[in-house]
Design an enzyme around this catalytic site. Sequence first.
Site, mmCIF file in Angstrom:
data_model
loop_
_atom_site.group_PDB
_atom_site.id
_atom_site.type_symbol
_atom_site.label_atom_id
_atom_site.label_comp_id
_atom_site.label_asym_id
_atom_site.label_seq_id
_atom_site.Cartn_x
_atom_site.Cartn_y
_atom_site.Cartn_z
ATOM 1 N N ASP A 39 24.903 72.428 28.263
ATOM 2 C CA ASP A 39 24.311 72.305 29.599
ATOM 3 C C ASP A 39 22.833 71.974 29.484
ATOM 4 O OD1 ASP A 39 26.455 73.130 31.484
ATOM 5 O OD2 ASP A 39 26.413 74.970 30.287
ATOM 6 N N MET A 97 32.606 71.588 39.930
ATOM 7 C CA MET A 97 31.869 72.831 39.690
ATOM 8 C C MET A 97 32.502 73.963 40.497
ATOM 9 S SD MET A 97 29.339 72.212 37.553
ATOM 10 C CE MET A 97 28.706 73.877 37.627
ATOM 11 N N MET A 135 19.483 71.426 31.427
ATOM 12 C CA MET A 135 18.886 71.730 32.743
ATOM 13 C C MET A 135 17.389 71.478 32.684
ATOM 14 S SD MET A 135 20.694 75.366 33.458
ATOM 15 C CE MET A 135 22.466 75.584 33.416
ATOM 16 N N GLY A 175 31.976 79.969 29.600
ATOM 17 C CA GLY A 175 30.763 80.482 28.967
ATOM 18 C C GLY A 175 30.860 81.958 28.666
ATOM 19 N N HIS A 186 26.608 68.172 29.749
ATOM 20 C CA HIS A 186 26.568 68.265 31.207
ATOM 21 C C HIS A 186 25.108 68.158 31.635
ATOM 22 C CE1 HIS A 186 27.442 71.117 34.893
ATOM 23 N NE2 HIS A 186 27.020 69.926 35.257
ATOM 24 N N MET A 238 22.290 68.381 34.038
ATOM 25 C CA MET A 238 21.801 68.895 35.318
ATOM 26 C C MET A 238 20.311 68.572 35.395
ATOM 27 S SD MET A 238 23.990 72.394 35.301
ATOM 28 C CE MET A 238 24.312 72.198 33.546
ATOM 29 N N ASP A 260 34.136 74.092 35.792
ATOM 30 C CA ASP A 260 33.010 74.715 35.100
ATOM 31 C C ASP A 260 32.378 75.761 36.009
ATOM 32 O OD1 ASP A 260 30.745 75.320 33.638
ATOM 33 O OD2 ASP A 260 29.854 73.320 33.771
ATOM 34 N N GLY A 261 32.374 77.004 35.545
ATOM 35 C CA GLY A 261 31.701 78.067 36.279
ATOM 36 C C GLY A 261 32.605 79.250 36.579
ATOM 37 N N GLY A 262 32.327 80.370 35.899
ATOM 38 C CA GLY A 262 33.059 81.605 36.188
ATOM 39 C C GLY A 262 34.509 81.603 35.735
ATOM 40 N N HIS A 270 30.611 72.684 25.032
ATOM 41 C CA HIS A 270 29.944 72.188 26.242
ATOM 42 C C HIS A 270 28.459 72.527 26.158
ATOM 43 C CE1 HIS A 270 29.957 71.303 30.648
ATOM 44 N NE2 HIS A 270 29.148 72.355 30.779
ATOM 45 N N SER A 318 30.934 77.069 26.714
ATOM 46 C CA SER A 318 29.590 76.644 27.097
ATOM 47 C C SER A 318 28.546 77.374 26.260
ATOM 48 C CB SER A 318 29.345 76.949 28.577
ATOM 49 O OG SER A 318 27.981 76.761 28.858
ATOM 50 N N GLY A 358 23.373 75.881 37.397
ATOM 51 C CA GLY A 358 22.055 76.426 37.079
ATOM 52 C C GLY A 358 22.087 77.664 36.197
ATOM 53 N N PHE A 359 23.137 78.462 36.343
ATOM 54 C CA PHE A 359 23.187 79.715 35.590
ATOM 55 C C PHE A 359 24.607 80.034 35.152
ATOM 56 C CE2 PHE A 359 19.681 79.806 38.540
ATOM 57 C CZ PHE A 359 18.620 80.216 37.737
ATOM 58 N N GLY A 360 24.714 80.649 33.995
ATOM 59 C CA GLY A 360 26.001 81.172 33.563
ATOM 60 C C GLY A 360 26.235 82.532 34.212
ATOM 61 N N GLY A 361 27.434 83.055 34.011
ATOM 62 C CA GLY A 361 27.723 84.423 34.437
ATOM 63 C C GLY A 361 27.948 84.612 35.923
HETATM 64 C C1 DX5 Z 1 26.417 76.373 35.023
HETATM 65 C C2 DX5 Z 1 26.868 75.669 33.795
HETATM 66 C C3 DX5 Z 1 28.053 76.251 33.134
HETATM 67 C C4 DX5 Z 1 27.898 77.668 32.649
HETATM 68 C C5 DX5 Z 1 29.270 78.289 32.618
HETATM 69 O O1 DX5 Z 1 25.467 75.591 35.662
HETATM 70 O O2 DX5 Z 1 27.190 74.320 34.092
HETATM 71 O O3 DX5 Z 1 28.519 75.412 32.076
HETATM 72 O O4 DX5 Z 1 27.328 77.766 31.383
HETATM 73 O O5 DX5 Z 1 29.139 79.611 32.244
HETATM 74 P P1 DX5 Z 1 30.071 80.763 32.830
HETATM 75 O O6 DX5 Z 1 31.455 80.514 32.287
HETATM 76 O O7 DX5 Z 1 29.433 81.993 32.360
HETATM 77 O O8 DX5 Z 1 30.056 80.599 34.349
HETATM 78 ZN ZN ZN Z 2 28.195 73.080 32.536
#
Ligand code: DX5
Ligand code: ZN
Length: 232
Positions: free
Chosen positions: A38, A142, A40, A202, A69, A71, A180-182, A36, A11, A147-150
Site C-alpha cells: 500500500d 475497497m 500512501m 492485513g 495499491h 493511494m 481490500d479492507g477488514g 500487497h 498486506s 488509508g489505514f489497516g485494522g
Molecule cells: C487500506 C489498505 C489495506 C489495508 C488492509 O487503505 O488499502 O490494504 O492494509 O488491512 P486490513 O486487512 O487490516 O484492513
Molecule cells: Zn490496499
Amino acid sequence: MRNHPIIINPSLLACDFLRLEKSVKEAVAAGVPMLHADVMDGVYVPNISFGFDIIKKTVGVAGVPVDVHMMTVAPWEYIDRLSDAGAYSVTIHSDVGDVCSRRGALAHIRNLGMRSAVALKPGYPASDIRDVIDLCDMVLVMTVEPGFGGQKFMDGMLPKVEEVRRIADSVDPKISVQVDGGINEDNISLAASAGADNFVVGTSFFGAENKKDKYGKLLGAAENGASREARD
Ligand code: DX5
Ligand code: ZN
C-alpha cells in the site's frame, strides 16, 4: 470461461516494518502466492506509508508477485519507477485525475508488462469502472475507506462486488476482482460468494501467531464461498 484461482494477498501495511525481511519471508513460507504493498502519500489519503525502495527490497526477497495499491494523487507520475522496482501489478483509484489520465496510466502499466487495476472507494459505484475496464486486468472493491489497516469490513460493499463481477464478466471473464479492507476468516467467504477472487488481508494475517494455519483457514473459507457462488 471464468476460472480464477483464489489468491490470499497479505498486506504489508500490517507487518512489522522493523523486521520487513523476516515478515515477508514468514508470509511466503506460509504459502501465500502474492503480497500487497500500500503506497500512501498523505494527500490522497490521510496517512503516509512507504515508497519505491521498500517495494524494490520486498520484491528482492519475496519470490512471489508484489501487487502495488497506489493511494496517491497523480499515480501516473510513478509508474516507471514501480516497474523498475519490480511491481507485478499496479492499482490506481477511479477518482484520481480525469478519464484521459486514468486510461493513459492503465495503458502505460500494461505496456511496461505489469498488470493493471482500478480501485473503487466505498462511496463510488460499480458503474464508475465502465470507462476504463477495457484496460484493466483487475478491479479492486475497497471494503473500508482507504488509508489505514485494522478497520471493520463494510458488508454493504458486497452488492458492489457482485455488480463489478457482472460488469467484468461482460467485458472479459479473465478480469480478477479484488477486495481490500477488514477481510478475515469470518467474512472472506461472503466476499468470495459475491464474486471476489483476490483477497487482501492485513491485520488478520500478520496478527496471527501461526501464519501457515491462518493462510489455510482463509483459503479454505474463501474456496467454500467461491463454490457457493458457482452453484448459484
Ligand atoms: C487500506 C489498505 C489495506 C489495508 C488492509 O487503505 O488499502 O490494504 O492494509 O488491512 P486490513 O486487512 O487490516 O484492513
Ligand atoms: Zn490496499
